[in-house]
Design a protein around this motif. Sequence first.
Motif, PDB file in Angstrom:
ATOM      1  N   MET A 335      15.752   4.481  11.687  1.00 57.59           N
ATOM      2  CA  MET A 335      16.291   5.592  12.318  1.00 57.59           C
ATOM      3  C   MET A 335      15.984   7.017  11.742  1.00 57.59           C
ATOM      4  SD  MET A 335      18.331   5.887  14.926  1.00 57.59           S
ATOM      5  CE  MET A 335      19.065   7.509  14.431  1.00 57.59           C
ATOM      6  N   THR A 336      15.993   6.879  10.460  1.00 55.88           N
ATOM      7  CA  THR A 336      15.472   8.151   9.688  1.00 55.88           C
ATOM      8  C   THR A 336      13.968   8.378   9.449  1.00 55.88           C
ATOM      9  OG1 THR A 336      16.210   7.164   7.498  1.00 55.88           O
ATOM     10  CG2 THR A 336      17.799   8.428   8.668  1.00 55.88           C
ATOM     11  N   GLY A 337      13.319   7.527   9.899  1.00 60.13           N
ATOM     12  CA  GLY A 337      11.831   7.319   9.589  1.00 60.13           C
ATOM     13  C   GLY A 337      11.101   7.006   8.527  1.00 60.13           C
ATOM     14  N   GLN A 338      12.122   6.424   7.475  1.00 61.32           N
ATOM     15  CA  GLN A 338      11.543   5.961   6.228  1.00 61.32           C
ATOM     16  C   GLN A 338      10.587   5.129   6.429  1.00 61.32           C
ATOM     17  OE1 GLN A 338      14.733   5.674   3.291  1.00 61.32           O
ATOM     18  NE2 GLN A 338      16.254   6.404   4.640  1.00 61.32           N
ATOM     19  N   THR A 339       9.875   4.871   5.540  1.00 58.60           N
ATOM     20  CA  THR A 339       8.779   3.668   5.224  1.00 58.60           C
ATOM     21  C   THR A 339       9.538   2.397   4.463  1.00 58.60           C
ATOM     22  OG1 THR A 339       7.803   4.603   2.985  1.00 58.60           O
ATOM     23  CG2 THR A 339       6.925   5.281   5.004  1.00 58.60           C
ATOM     24  N   LEU A 340       8.675   1.405   4.709  1.00 60.55           N
ATOM     25  CA  LEU A 340       9.241   0.109   4.343  1.00 60.55           C
ATOM     26  C   LEU A 340       8.491  -0.425   3.035  1.00 60.55           C
ATOM     27  CD1 LEU A 340       9.779  -1.935   7.624  1.00 60.55           C
ATOM     28  CD2 LEU A 340      11.437  -0.673   6.245  1.00 60.55           C
TER      29      LEU A 340
END
Length: 405
Positions: A335-340
């Motif tokens: 949702m917040t555009g963070q990478t994995l």
Amino acid sequence: MLRRSGTLFLLLVLTGCGHPDGVMMPVKLTANTPPTSKVEMLVATTREPSGDPATLFNGERSAKPHLTQITVSLPPKRESGTVQWPQQLPPDPAKDFAVTNVQQIDTIAQGRQWFGQHVNGGHALVFVHGFNNTYEDSVFRLAQIVQDSKMQATPVLFTWPSRAEITAYQYDKESTNYSRTGLEQALRTLAADPNVKDITIMAHSMGTWLAMESLRQMGIRDGHVNSKIHNVILASPDIDIQVFAKQYVEMGEPRPKFTIFVSQDDKALAVSSFITGRVSRLGAINPAEEPYRSKLEKAGITAIDLTKVKTEDGLNHGKFAESPEIVQLIGQRLMTGQTLTDSKVSLSEGITAVVGGTVTNIGTVAGAAVAAPATIIEQPLIRKKKPQQPDDTLGGDLKPQTLTQ
């Protein structure tokens, strides 16, 4: 033919389990009601008003869009990933999902006022449901996703005219086409609100077609998608792979960050493929295999394979919402555009999903997929110069015709 008929029969059986209609009539919480959670959402729809406060909107098409403010109460004892439908009416908030407030919104100014009062960090989530959904189906599903994911965002539902009949596939598909401009306008209105910092679109099944078509329209009008639309999550996308490639290109650059949830055991997409002339659906690919592996990487699209994730969904079509780990992943990271790639993602049964951050790591991901319940392939979002012939490439490198098997 017998096997195909059996698949269609299975689909009819698995989708035959219903629930009471008419749950949109608000109920009052009393002093004896145990503490419940609540989700407040703004609902935009191209459905026709039903004239009945118990259903609000039906599956027919409206000449104009409508806005409604809805509050849903969720019971204190509930398994994550589940929607607890009432077995009888009115619902019992102590054990059922229940609507506690409904208010029609007549102007954009009123809609902005509502958003300003419910702004959550400036993040907005726009959810677009899939095939065979009533108005109330989509309202309760979004409430469940918001609650289980613990996302810090203001929920906005866009619900289009589905007749909620398993035999109305073609009507529903045409209804998504009918609603393209409605969703585009809703996104533009939301993006124009100064309270909104960024928008995530999450679409499921046939709703992914609607989302892609609306973004494509926006891109054709403006040359690119609105800059506030940061993330697009496509769950079990019921889209022809070649068509998706064209849609992706024609929305222009820069594009939002795309994440797709796929599953090779999705029975609903198998039937969709049969209905549409045995054309492969985007949501049923194996992202660890070629040509998809390298093409997704070049386009900067994240593919999350849920094939080995088990839920109570007999069709394996709603895993993104019914798996507690996956829905939390959506709320806390995607949702917040963070990478994995900066941490491992813990999934069911204590097994950790494999995360690949570069092209060279994808082979490791593919090899480890046998042991992991989900394979997460993460690639950086690549921004490239606009190609001279956008119809022939995807993200500057991916030709639409090469997406097919």
